[in-house]
Design an enzyme around this catalytic site. Structure first.
Site, PDB file in Angstrom:
ATOM      1  CG  ASP A   1      89.776 -10.732  76.088  1.00 42.57           C
ATOM      2  OD1 ASP A   1      88.564 -10.998  76.264  1.00 42.57           O
ATOM      3  OD2 ASP A   1      90.197  -9.564  76.071  1.00 42.57           O
TER       4      ASP A   1
HETATM    5  C1  BGC Z   1      86.935  -8.222  76.745  1.00 45.24           C
HETATM    6  C2  BGC Z   1      87.139  -8.761  78.147  1.00 45.24           C
HETATM    7  C3  BGC Z   1      85.827  -9.282  78.671  1.00 45.24           C
HETATM    8  C4  BGC Z   1      85.303 -10.339  77.721  1.00 45.24           C
HETATM    9  C5  BGC Z   1      83.994 -10.958  78.147  1.00 45.24           C
HETATM   10  C6  BGC Z   1      86.251  -9.230  75.837  1.00 45.24           C
HETATM   11  O1  BGC Z   1      85.899  -8.674  74.623  1.00 45.24           O
HETATM   12  O2  BGC Z   1      88.167  -7.824  76.206  1.00 45.24           O
HETATM   13  O3  BGC Z   1      87.665  -7.766  78.989  1.00 45.24           O
HETATM   14  O4  BGC Z   1      85.993  -9.769  79.967  1.00 45.24           O
HETATM   15  O5  BGC Z   1      85.108  -9.761  76.443  1.00 45.24           O
HETATM   16  O6  BGC Z   1      82.943 -10.085  77.978  1.00 45.24           O
END
Ligand code: BGC
Length: 735
Positions: free
Chosen positions: A238
C-alpha cells in the site's frame, strides 16, 4: 497459452542482462502510480490506477494534483457494498470486466481493486469499498470480479492484505487475533482471490499484523501467501506501507509504492542499493522480485521474449471505456443493489400513472458522490442523482418539487482537502468523524430548511426523502465516531413521517447506519449504497415499480445501542502501546480482535442481540413461498434442493440463502453460517426448483490447539431462508 517452462527460462535470460540499478528501478515507484521500466531492454514501466469504483483520474507524476486531462472521465461503477447487496455473482463479474476493460482502455496494467476487507465494524470509514461482514459472500463475489478484470490483460490488485479493518491510525495499528479468526473470517476472501481467481497482484495492508507491518510480514506474505497458497504473482505495498529497507528486501513484497515524491529515497530504491553493496542484503532477494514482475508483464501480454530480445506484445487487448454496454451493466448492478428494508401498507411501489405531483426532500437527492471518498474517487463521465432519476422517469406531466430539508455545508465539517492523500501517512489522533448530532446550537438555516420540508410534506401524497451519508463520512483515512445520521437527519425524518405517514425514507450509506429513532414510525425504508453513475435511475425505477427490488443486506444493521465495537478500546480502535511494546513494534495502537470469529451476524446470533435489520434481509414487491426442502449427500457434497414459488403480483428475483449450523450448538461455534445462495428470477405464479450444493469441506472449523481444520461429526441443521432471520425451511443431517 503461455508456455510456463519457456517463460521461466526467458525470465532467467532477461535477469542476466539487467544491472543492479535497473532491477532496483523495477521494484519501486518512480511516479505516484508507476514503476520505471528499462528502456535499454524494452522493459516498460508498470502503470497502476485506483480503484474499486472505476479508473481514477490522472494525477501528475510527482504531485498529488490532478493532471487536468479531459480524457480521463470514465464509467462510475457501483461500490463494492452495492455489488455485494446484489448477491449476484454474474453482476460481480460484469462489474469486474468493466473495471478491467476501462483500465486497459486508459492504458493501465494494474487496477488497484477490488477491496475485500471484512466489515468488522460499521465504524470503518472505508466500508463502502468493501463487500461484506461474511467471508463466504466475499469469496463468492471476489472470484468473478477478478476474473472479469483479468480477462482484459489487466491485473487485479486485491486489497488490503490483511486484517485492515479500520482507518483510525491505519498505518500504526497492530492487530492481534486468534489463528482461528484469521483463518475462518479474514483470510478466505483473499485465498479465493489468489487460489481460485488467480489475482495477478495483491496489495499489502498498512497496519501491523502480530507486531510486524503487513508489507514486511514473513508470516503473512511468506508462510501463508507464497508457501501455503503457492503465489507467484506480484505483491505491491500500500502507498507508504513499507518502513524498513532490510526487512522489506528480505520479505516477499515485490514493489514498494508510496505517496511521497522522493522516489529515489524509497526503502527499495537507493537505500537498498547501499544495503546490497555493503552486503547486508543478498541480490537473490531482488532477483526474485524482478522475476515476479517480469512474469506479470508476460502474463499481461505486455512483453514477449523473441530471438533474445524483449518486444512489446502486439496481441494485447486494447480495452475501451465509457461504452454504452458498460453503462447498461452498471445500471443493472445498481438496480439489483437497492434494498427494500421495510414497506408496510404497500406504500411502494408508487404508480407512475396516478402521480401528478411528487415531493423529493434531502440533499442526497441532488448530490453527486463519485468524486469523493479517498482513493476510490472517480471523475465520472456523468452521475444520475436520485432527483434527476425521478424527474426523467416521470416526464413532463408530473410536477416534481425539491426541498433540501438539510444541508451538509451548514454543519461545516468534512474533508474538502483535495490534497488529502499527500498527508495521509501522518498519524492523526482525531481521525474519526463526528456525526455532529450533539451540537446544542441549532443553526437558523438548518431549522428553516427542515420547517420548509415538513410544511411541504403535508401538502403532497407522495413524499420521498433521500438522505444518509456522503463521502465526508464514508471516506478513506478516518473512521466514524458512531453510526448515527449526520446533519440532524433523525430530527427531520421523525418530523417528516409525522407530517406525512407515507413518506418513503431512502438512505444511502456505505455500511450500516442507525435508524432506531424513526425506524418504527417510517412505513417504508429503502437502503442503497453508493451506486454508480446510474444510481439515481435505478432508485427511481424501484420507487415507481419499473424494477422490483431484489437487493439484500450484505451486513447486519444493528441498533446503535448494541455492540459495534465501540465500548472496548482494546478491541476497537486499540489501546496505546506500552513502552515495552514500543521497543519491539512500530505501532501507536494495538488491538485485539477479542470477538474472534463472532463478527457480524455470527456475533448478534450467538449473544441473542436483536438487530434493526438482519444480514441477508431485503424485501420484494412480491412474495415467495419456499417448500419441499430435501437433502441428498454424496461423498463430497451436501445437495440441497427446494421449491420456491412467486406467490405475489410482480415478477421478481429471490435470493435463497443457505445457512448451516450445528443442531446442538457448541460454545465455540456460531449458531449458523452462510454456506450457499442462489438468486432466481420468478415470474408471477412461477415455481422453480433451486439446487444448491455445499461442499462438506465448507463445514470445517479451524482447531486452534492442533492448528488443523476439522470436520465435526455431528448433527447439522441446513437452513433455507430469505434472510439470516427469516428462515423458511430447514432439515437436519448427520455427518
Ligand atoms: C490506499 C489504497 C490505494 C492507494 C493508492 C492508499 O492510501 O490505501 O487503497 O490504492 O492509496 O491511491
Amino acid at each position: 497459452m503461455v508456455d510456463t517452462q519457456n517463460m521461466e527460462m526467458d525470465i532467467e535470460k532477461i535477469l542476466e542482462e539487467l544491472t543492479l540499478e535497473e532491477k532496483i528501478k523495477m521494484i519501486h515507484g518512480c511516479g505516484l502510480f508507476k514503476t520505471e521500466g528499462v528502456k535499454r531492454l524494452n522493459i516498460p514501466s508498470l502503470k497502476m490506477s485506483d480503484g474499486p469504483m472505476g479508473v481514477r483520474a490522472e494525477f501528475k507524476n510527482d504531485e498529488w494534483t490532478p493532471a487536468g486531462n479531459s480524457e480521463d472521465a470514465v464509467s462510475y461503477c457501483p461500490s463494492n457494498t452495492a455489488i455485494a447487496s446484489t448477491w449476484n455473482r454474474e453482476l460481480a463479474g460484469k462489474a469486474g470486466s468493466i473495471l478491467g476493460e476501462e483500465a486497459r482502455g486508459r492504458g493501465k496494467d494494474v487496477i488497484l481493486g477490488p477491496g475485500i476487507n471484512i466489515k468488522r465494524t460499521p465504524l470503518c470509514g472505508r466500508n463502502f469499498e468493501y463487500y461484506s461482514e461474511d467471508p463466504y459472500l466475499v469469496s463468492e463475489l471476489v472470484v468473478p470480479c477478478i476474473e472479469g478484470i483479468q480477462q482484459n490483460d489487466v491485473a487485479a490488485c486485491v486489497k488490503h492484505f490483511a486484517v485492515n479493518g479500520q482507518e483510525t491510525e491505519r498505518l500504526w495499528v497492530n492487530v492481534e487475533l486468534s489463528e482461528r479468526a484469521l483463518r475462518e473470517i479474514y483470510l478466505p476472501g483473499f485465498k479465493a482471490a489468489i487460489k481460485k481467481a488467480k489475482s495477478k497482484t495483491i496489495m499489502g495492508a498498512y497496519n501491523l499484523f502480530r507486531g510486524i507491518h503487513c508489507c514486511e510480514s514473513s508470516e503473512l506474505l511468506g508462510d501463508i501467501l507464497r508457501k501455503e497458497w503457492n503465489y507467484d504473482g506480484v505483491i505491491i505495498s500500500d502507498w507508504g506501507a513499507v518502513h524498513d529497507t532490510v526487512a522489506v528486501a528480505k520479505s516477499p513484497l515485490d514493489i514498494e509504492m508510496s505517496i511521497t515524491y522522493n522516489f529515489d529515497e524509497y526503502c527499495m530504491a537507493n537505500p537498498l542499493i547501499d544495503k546490497i553493496k555493503d552486503g547486508s542484503v543478498d541480490i537473490k532477494y531482488v532477483d526474485e522480485k524482478v522475476r515476479n514482475i517480469l512474469r506479470l508483464m508476460m502474463r499481461l501480454n505486455m512483453i514477449e521474449y523473441k530471438d533474445g530480445r524483449i518486444e512489446k506484445c502486439k496481441d494485447r487487448k486494447a480495452g475501451s471505456y465509457n461504452t454504452p454496454e458498460h453503462r447498461q451493466d452498471i445500471l443493472e448492478v445498481a438496480r439489483q443493489a437497492v434494498v427494500l428494508l421495510k414497506n408496510n401498507d404497500h406504500v411502494l411501489p408508487f404508480n407512475k400513472k396516478d402521480t401528478d405531483k411528487v415531493l423529493v426532500i434531502g440533499e442526497n437527492a441532488i448530490k453527486a458522490h463519485a468524486n469523493g471518498g479517498g482513493s476510490a474517487e472517480i471523475k465520472a463521465l456523468y452521475e444520475i442523482t436520485p432527483f434527476l432519476g425521478i424527474v426523467k422517469l416521470l416526464g413532463g406531466n408530473t410536477e416534481v418539487t425539491f426541498a433540501k430539508g438539510y444541508e451538509s455545508s451548514v454543519y461545516d465539517e468534512g474533508n474538502n482537502d483535495v490534497n488529502w492523500q499527500a498527508d495521509s501517512l501522518k498519524s492523526n489522533e482525531e481521525n474519526v468523524t463526528d456525526t455532529c448530532n450533539d451540537k446544542s446550537e441549532e443553526s437558523c438555516k438548518a431549522r428553516e430548511l427542515r420547517e420548509e420540508a415538513v410544511r411541504l410534506a403535508k401538502e403532497y401524497d407522495k413524499v420521498i426523502f433521500v438522505g444518509g451519508l456522503n463521502h465526508d463520512y464514508d471516506i478513506e483515512g478516518r473512521d466514524k465516531k458512531d453510526i448515527r445520521l449526520p446533519y440532524e437527519q433523525d430530527v427531520l425524518i421523525k418530523e417528516l413521517v409525522k407530517a406525512n405517514e407515507n413518506t418513503v425514507v431512502c438512505i444511502m450509506a456505505g455500511s450500516a447506519v442507525d435508524m432506531s429513532e424513526w425506524q418504527n414510525e417510517a412505513k417504508t425504508i429503502v437502503y442503497y449504497p453508493y451506486n454508480g453513475m446510474e444510481g439515481g435511475t435505478a432508485l427511481a425505477q424501484v420507487l415507481f415499480g419499473e424494477v422490483n427490488p431484489s437487493g439484500k443486506l450484505a451486513e447486519t444493521f444493528p441498533y446503535e445501542s448494541s455492540r459495534i465495537l465501540k465500548n472496548d478500546e482494546e478491541a476497537y480502535p486499540g489501546r496505546k502501546v506500552t513502552d515495552e511494546e514500543k521497543q519491539r513494534m512500530n505501532a501507536i495502537l494495538t488491538q485485539e480482535y477479542k470477538e474472534g470469529i463472532f463478527v457480524g451476524y455470527r456475533y448478534y446470533e450467538k449473544y441473542n442481540i436483536p438487530v434493526a435489520f438482519p444480514f441477508g434481509h431485503g424485501l420484494s414487491y412480491t412474495t415467495f413461498k419456499y417448500s419441499d426442502i430435501s437433502i441428498q449427500e454424496d461423498e463430497k457434497n451436501i445437495l440441497v434442493e427446494l421449491k420456491v414459488k412467486n406467490t405475489g403480483d410482480f415478477d421478481g428475483y429471490e435470493t435463497v440463502e443457505i445457512y448451516v449450523g450445528e443442531r446442538n450448538i457448541s460454545e465455540d461455534n456460531p449458531v449458523k453460517e452462510l454456506k450457499g445462495f442462489e438468486k432466481v428470477w420468478l415470474k408471477k405464479g412461477e415455481e422453480k426448483t433451486v439446487h444448491i450444493d455445499i461442499a462438506k469441506d465448507m463445514l470445517i472449523h479451524y482447531n486452534e490447539q492442533n492448528r488443523r481444520w476439522e470436520l465435526k461429526n455431528t448433527e447439522y441443521i441446513i437452513y433455507a431462508g430469505s434472510s439470516s432471520k427469516d428462515i423458511r425451511q430447514s432439515k437436519v443431517i448427520t455427518l
